[in-house]
Structures are given as C-alpha cells and as structure tokens.
Design an enzyme around this catalytic site. Structure first.
Site, PDB file in Angstrom:
ATOM      1  N   VAL A  72      38.131  34.715  49.744  1.00  0.00           N
ATOM      2  CA  VAL A  72      38.226  35.899  50.599  1.00  0.00           C
ATOM      3  C   VAL A  72      38.639  37.100  49.768  1.00  0.00           C
ATOM      4  O   VAL A  72      39.528  37.009  48.911  1.00  0.00           O
ATOM      5  CB  VAL A  72      39.268  35.667  51.722  1.00  0.00           C
ATOM      6  CG1 VAL A  72      39.491  36.948  52.516  1.00  0.00           C
ATOM      7  CG2 VAL A  72      38.838  34.527  52.624  1.00  0.00           C
ATOM      8  N   CYS A  73      37.975  38.223  50.019  1.00  0.00           N
ATOM      9  CA  CYS A  73      38.405  39.499  49.432  1.00  0.00           C
ATOM     10  C   CYS A  73      38.239  40.578  50.483  1.00  0.00           C
ATOM     11  O   CYS A  73      37.987  40.291  51.658  1.00  0.00           O
ATOM     12  CB  CYS A  73      37.621  39.822  48.169  1.00  0.00           C
ATOM     13  SG  CYS A  73      35.884  40.211  48.452  1.00  0.00           S
ATOM     14  N   ALA A  74      38.377  41.829  50.092  1.00  0.00           N
ATOM     15  CA  ALA A  74      38.343  42.914  51.075  1.00  0.00           C
ATOM     16  C   ALA A  74      36.955  43.113  51.672  1.00  0.00           C
ATOM     17  O   ALA A  74      36.794  43.243  52.887  1.00  0.00           O
ATOM     18  CB  ALA A  74      38.839  44.216  50.443  1.00  0.00           C
ATOM     19  N   GLU A  76      33.782  41.464  50.177  1.00  0.00           N
ATOM     20  CA  GLU A  76      32.995  40.264  49.852  1.00  0.00           C
ATOM     21  C   GLU A  76      32.551  40.196  48.397  1.00  0.00           C
ATOM     22  O   GLU A  76      32.317  39.114  47.871  1.00  0.00           O
ATOM     23  CB  GLU A  76      31.761  40.066  50.759  1.00  0.00           C
ATOM     24  CG  GLU A  76      30.497  40.721  50.329  1.00  0.00           C
ATOM     25  CD  GLU A  76      29.261  40.286  51.106  1.00  0.00           C
ATOM     26  OE1 GLU A  76      28.185  40.453  50.542  1.00  0.00           O
ATOM     27  OE2 GLU A  76      29.346  39.800  52.249  1.00  0.00           O
ATOM     28  N   MET A 100      37.362  40.796  54.494  1.00  0.00           N
ATOM     29  CA  MET A 100      38.353  41.059  55.537  1.00  0.00           C
ATOM     30  C   MET A 100      37.891  42.168  56.476  1.00  0.00           C
ATOM     31  O   MET A 100      38.358  42.260  57.616  1.00  0.00           O
ATOM     32  CB  MET A 100      39.697  41.403  54.912  1.00  0.00           C
ATOM     33  CG  MET A 100      40.363  40.234  54.199  1.00  0.00           C
ATOM     34  SD  MET A 100      40.750  38.828  55.297  1.00  0.00           S
ATOM     35  CE  MET A 100      42.163  39.479  56.203  1.00  0.00           C
TER      36      MET A 100
END
Length: 375
Positions: A72-74, A76, A100
């Site tokens: 998971v990141c901000a 993708e 996110m």
C-alpha cells in the site's frame, strides 16, 4: 508475470468478512501512524518506500511466506514497484489499486433491513474514512441522508434498484467531509434539506429541516421525522425512520459520542449535547436501531459489515451515555480531545457553498481519518 492489483472493494470485503491479510505499507511513518487500513485480522509492516528503492532483501525475513501480502502507498505507483520486487522473490503479493486515495473514497452499500410495506434501508460504508450515509427506499422512491462527495454511487445504485431520488438530507453542516447532498439534488431534481441553524451562512437555496418535519417516501407510510438534537453543531438534527431506525448524525455513535468543538463552541454547546443525549434520546423507544453518520474503530462493524445497534443497548454500553456527573461529562467533551479533522474549516466553507475546490483539492482536504467523536 505482472503483479496483481487488489481493489478497495476487495479489501473492504476482507475487512467485513474478517479475513486475514498482511499489509506492507510503504508510506512515511507519520502518515501510517495517522491513518491506515484497518481490519480485525490484518497484520502490518510499515517500511517507507525510500528504504526499499535498492531492493527488498532486507525485509524478506519480516514478510510471511504463507499469507497474502498487500503493498500500500498513497497513490499506487510506489506500491507497484515494491510489489514487483516481492513477486520476483516468489511471494504471494498484490498492490492496492489507486492507493490510499482509492481507499479513502470507496463506499460499500450494505442492506440494513426492511421497512414497512416492502421498503428498504441501505447503509453506505465509507470504510477508509469512517463515514456512513443512508438511502431510504419505498415504492420506487428514495431519500439519501449524509451523502459523501462521491455522488455517482448513490445515483447509480438508485438506478440499479429502480428508485427515483426525491429527497436528500444532511443531518448537519459537516466539517470532516464534503457533502454530496447539494450535488445529488442538482443532478436529480430532488429536494435538498439542511437544518437552518447550520445554514445561516450558506449561499444556496435549500429546504429548512426543522423539528417536526415529516417527509413521505413512496406511497407507503414511511415518514422521516426530524428531531432537533444540537450539540455537535447548533443545527444537528436526527431522524426517526419508519418508527424503527434512529439516524443520529454525529451526535451519537456506537462506541462514542459527538464532539462539540468543531465550530469553536465547545463550552457553549456542551449543555446542548448533554440534553440531546440524556433527555431527548431518553424519550425515544429503546428498540430503535441507531444508525450513526460515522464510526471510529473497526470493531464497531457488525458481522454483516453494517454499523448499527439498538438505542437501549447503547444506553447500557456506551460510556458517553453513562456519565452521571455533568462536570465529568463537560470535561470529557471539551478537554483532551483528539486532533480536529484535516482542513475542517475549508470543508465547512465548501459545504456552505462559499468555495468550490476542484476534485484534487477536495480529495486532499479529506485525506486522513474522521475525527468527529470523543470516547
């Protein structure tokens, strides 16, 4: 072989079904500590992306060999790169499609129950933000309460079930998320209702939602009774639907109660909050099923993914409803409060119609958890 994407909807189902998932969150430590994907059976590892640019060899001993891993990141991009490296190492890995950002915006419709003469009550769970909105359906007509800015899902859902949106309500002037109520009303021709005491500064026309209002949905006897219940805001209004459901807005949650400070009026409004909860709500049937506008913690979700509990159960179990001493109650809701929602003043201005941020600006304003409650 390319790395798989997992959608926010798929992750939501894992949360609601209480499935296991190992999450590798590659955002900065502060962002992870402030807000993350939550699930009762989820495990977490937070390693910032910049620590993984040269490879994932240093964390392989911390990753499970027998569980599904979600990176998971901000937005993708970083998670795809990290997931590809983990895939090359032979592990079962996916990345969160849209990051996110997508997690914050996903809404999952859950049928809460039946209404009289064939009507239905639906709850839309914004799992990543903790926001809850509702659709009351009867005989081909629908009313929406506390809609988010992602308006297409309500309009599309109503179309799918063959219902025409006739009314849109906000229980109060929201401060932690941008309301989609006015936008839905403009798109569908529905009436938009707002408590007038919260709407003194709005610059658009609306229908005044006041104590005693009854709005008929469909051609059955399904009425929405407005119950003036100030405390979170000066205009906060609850709804009793079909003598079965209590839509409590941000006054009462399953595990907490509303905070009175988001307009800078905590000391002035604490008495209103106590009267709404301890006097007005006490006069209602304990059999009413409370449907709040938010939830704080993942444990508030029921087995079917809904957030709901009988009023009588909350009077027995919710700490905020069991503080006999008024001074103790005042301190609870005015002191040591959690941080205020991100950009809440700008969100209030947007919901008044005074500013019109673009989609990217709205998204940035809403990033992070909701913070409407005290417990």
């Amino acid at each position: 072989m390319s790395v798989k994407a997992m959608t926010a909807k798929e992750v939501t189902r894992k949360v609601m079904d209480k499935k296991e998932l190992f999450i590798l969150d590659v955002r900065n430590e502060g962002d992870f500590a402030d807000w993350k994907i939550e699930g009762e059976k989820f495990e977490y590892l937070n390693i910032p992306y910049f620590d993984l640019i040269d490879g994932v060899e240093g964390i392989m001993d911390k990753l499970p060999k027998d569980k599904e891993i979600l990176v998971v990141c901000a937005k993708e991009g970083s998670s795809i790169m990290v997931a590809e490296m983990i895939l090359e190492a032979g592990l079962n890995v996916s990345y969160l499609s849209g990051g996110m950002k997508a997690w914050s915006e996903h809404l999952e419709p859950v049928k809460v129950g039946e209404l009289s003469n064939g009507g239905e009550m639906y709850q839309f769970v914004r799992i990543g933000k903790g926001c809850l909105s509702y659709m009351v359906v009867s005989n081909g007509e629908a009313a929406i309460i506390d809609a988010t800015r992602m308006t297409d899902i309500y309009i599309d859902f109503a179309s799918e079930i063959g219902a025409t949106i006739k009314h849109v309500f906000d229980t109060h002037l929201h401060a932690d998320h941008i309301s989609g109520g006015r936008k839905i009303a403009e798109a569908t021709g529905a009436a938009y209702w707002l408590p007038p005491k919260d709407a003194e500064e709005v610059i658009f026309e609306y229908h005044a939602l006041q104590d005693g209002n009854e709005v008929k949905i469909g051609d059955t006897k399904i009425n929405i009774h407005a119950l003036y219940s100030p405390g979170h805001t000066i205009g906060s209004t609850s709804f009793v639907v079909d003598e079965k459901y209590l839509l409590s807005g941000d006054i009462l949650f399953i595990d907490s109660i509303g905070r009175p400070d988001l307009a800078g009026m905590a000391e002035d409004w604490v008495g209103d909050l106590r009267e709404s909860l301890y006097v007005k709500y006490k006069e209602l049937s304990e059999e009413l099923i409370v449907l709040p506008a938010h939830f704080m913690i993942i444990e508030e979700l029921n087995a079917d993914g809904s957030v709901a509990k009988k009023l009588g159960t909350l009077f027995a179990e919710n700490h905020g409803l069991n503080i006999e001493d008024e001074e103790t109650f005042r301190k609870l809701v005015t002191e040591n409060l959690p941080p205020q929602p991100n950009a809440y003043q700008e969100i209030r201005q947007t919901n008044m119609g005074k500013v019109t941020p673009d989609v990217d600006e709205q998204r940035e304003m809403e990033i992070g958890p909701n913070r409407c409650a005290v417990r």
